[in-house]
Design an enzyme around this catalytic site. Structure first.
Site, PDB file in Angstrom:
ATOM      1  N   ASN A  11       0.867  -1.177   0.000  1.00 42.62           N
ATOM      2  CA  ASN A  11       0.000   0.000   0.000  1.00 42.62           C
ATOM      3  C   ASN A  11       0.904   1.229   0.000  1.00 42.62           C
ATOM      4  OD1 ASN A  11      -1.800   2.039   0.511  1.00 42.62           O
ATOM      5  ND2 ASN A  11      -2.461   1.283   2.512  1.00 42.62           N
ATOM      6  N   LYS A  13       0.114   4.300  -0.141  1.00 42.50           N
ATOM      7  CA  LYS A  13      -0.485   5.460   0.551  1.00 42.50           C
ATOM      8  C   LYS A  13      -0.206   6.738  -0.238  1.00 42.50           C
ATOM      9  CE  LYS A  13      -0.189   2.940   4.888  1.00 42.50           C
ATOM     10  NZ  LYS A  13      -0.045   2.975   6.335  1.00 42.50           N
ATOM     11  N   HIS A  97      -9.508   0.990   5.003  1.00 42.42           N
ATOM     12  CA  HIS A  97      -8.217   1.134   5.695  1.00 42.42           C
ATOM     13  C   HIS A  97      -8.396   2.007   6.934  1.00 42.42           C
ATOM     14  CE1 HIS A  97      -4.090   2.191   6.565  1.00 42.42           C
ATOM     15  NE2 HIS A  97      -3.752   1.123   5.869  1.00 42.42           N
ATOM     16  N   GLU A  99      -6.733   4.306   8.113  1.00 38.29           N
ATOM     17  CA  GLU A  99      -6.515   5.753   7.905  1.00 38.29           C
ATOM     18  C   GLU A  99      -7.760   6.400   7.313  1.00 38.29           C
ATOM     19  OE1 GLU A  99      -2.810   5.227   5.828  1.00 38.29           O
ATOM     20  OE2 GLU A  99      -1.929   4.559   7.721  1.00 38.29           O
ATOM     21  N   GLU A 169      -5.254  -5.128  10.490  1.00 36.84           N
ATOM     22  CA  GLU A 169      -4.205  -4.143  10.724  1.00 36.84           C
ATOM     23  C   GLU A 169      -4.478  -3.422  12.046  1.00 36.84           C
ATOM     24  OE1 GLU A 169      -2.202  -2.839   6.819  1.00 36.84           O
ATOM     25  OE2 GLU A 169      -4.035  -1.682   6.971  1.00 36.84           O
ATOM     26  N   GLY A 175       2.859   1.785  10.960  1.00 37.72           N
ATOM     27  CA  GLY A 175       3.857   2.847  10.857  1.00 37.72           C
ATOM     28  C   GLY A 175       4.601   3.140  12.146  1.00 37.72           C
ATOM     29  N   SER A 215       3.685  -2.608  10.320  1.00 39.00           N
ATOM     30  CA  SER A 215       5.133  -2.722  10.497  1.00 39.00           C
ATOM     31  C   SER A 215       5.700  -4.066  10.030  1.00 39.00           C
ATOM     32  CB  SER A 215       5.520  -2.436  11.956  1.00 39.00           C
ATOM     33  OG  SER A 215       5.103  -1.128  12.320  1.00 39.00           O
TER      34      SER A 215
HETATM   35  P1  13P Z   1       3.177   0.011   7.759  1.00 35.36           P
HETATM   36  O1  13P Z   1       3.674  -1.250   7.082  1.00 35.36           O
HETATM   37  O2  13P Z   1       3.924   1.235   7.328  1.00 35.36           O
HETATM   38  O3  13P Z   1       3.061  -0.155   9.228  1.00 35.36           O
HETATM   39  O4  13P Z   1       1.669   0.243   7.207  1.00 35.36           O
HETATM   40  C1  13P Z   1       0.750  -0.787   7.248  1.00 35.36           C
HETATM   41  C2  13P Z   1      -0.449  -0.388   6.482  1.00 35.36           C
HETATM   42  O5  13P Z   1      -1.201   0.465   6.894  1.00 35.36           O
HETATM   43  C3  13P Z   1      -0.692  -1.051   5.189  1.00 35.36           C
HETATM   44  O6  13P Z   1      -1.969  -0.785   4.712  1.00 35.36           O
END
Ligand code: 13P
Length: 252
Positions: A11, A13, A97, A99, A169, A175, A215
């Site tokens: 992803n 982002k 997601h 976010e 997740e 992150g 992560s």
């Molecule tokens: P990270 O791998 O940066 O923690 O992000 C995970 C994520 O949100 C994938 O959709």
């Protein structure tokens, strides 16, 4: 046990403009073996979807969008439909997601509407769920996840749900460098498979791929993939560079 093909998704982002996305896609195409026995997908920004699909033609790497809208067309300024995503050459779409849930008002109801529209358009939906740090600390993890699954899948004919991929997740692991422990991940994934079985039926739950995200790196992917109910990963930060992403894809 069902034979579930591993699925590793990147992803991107809000990273990489059109030119950078194309260059990166071409690098990945060279780095990921043509005969890889893992399903691989990348999710660039909307504006890079079409050129990345073109760049990855003839490679085993699929392309997905990071979000979509549930209506097919109309006066919805700024939105993108499932058919539009398909017309770029995409086969997959990420829905719900954390976010989107945290910052853009995504709810279990909108996830459900998007999921229905994605399935109707023939896209493979990757439905994201996960608890926050506060919810885990309050002992609400399984309540939250159970609700996200049942409301997310609500009212959808189980016969149409076969393409769906679930992505767990935990918000606190995204992150942050704090990967959930293998015990936590396996416990949740087993719970999710049971929730899907209870909401739909057992065969579907056994065949459904459940990804872990939060992560994930080349250093922890093998351990995660060794867990019974982990069928892949949704990768953020470590999907943005060729070496780290191809290292994750070639975890075996
Ligand atoms: P990270 O791998 O940066 O923690 O992000 C995970 C994520 O949100 C994938 O959709």
């Amino acid at each position: 046990m069902a034979n579930r093909t591993p699925f590793i998704a990147g992803n991107w982002k809000l990273h990489k403009d059109c030119a950078d996305s194309i260059t990166f896609a071409e690098e990945l195409k060279r780095a990921i073996p043509q005969d890889i026995d893992v399903d691989v997908m990348v999710a660039p920004t909307f504006t890079a979807l079409h050129p990345v699909c073109e760049a990855l033609k003839g490679s085993p790497i699929a392309v997905g969008a990071q979000d979509m809208f549930w209506e097919a067309q109309g006066a919805w300024t700024g939105e993108i439909s499932a058919d539009m995503i398909r017309s770029c050459g995409c086969t997959h779409v990420i829905i719900g997601h954390s976010e989107r849930r945290q910052f853009f008002g995504e709810t279990d109801e909108t996830v459900n509407a998007k999921l229905k529209a994605a399935l109707a358009a023939g896209l493979v939906p990757i439905v994201c769920i996960g608890e926050t740090d506060a919810e885990r600390k309050a002992g609400k993890t399984f309540d939250v996840l159970g609700t996200q699954v049942t409301k997310g899948l609500n009212g959808i004919d189980p016969e149409t749900l076969a393409p769906v991929i679930l992505a767990y997740e935990p918000v606190w692991a995204i992150g942050t460098g704090n990967t959930a422990t293998p015990e936590m991940v396996q416990e949740v994934h087993a719970f999710l498979r049971k929730s899907v079985a209870d909401t739909t039926h057992k065969e579907l739950a056994n065949a459904m791929r459940i990804l872990y995200g939060g992560s994930v790196k080349s250093g922890n992917i093998a351990e995660l993939m060794g867990l019974n109910d982990v069928d892949g990963a949704l990768v953020g930060g470590a999907s943005l560079e060729t070496e780290s992403f191809s290292g994750i894809v070639r975890y075996k």
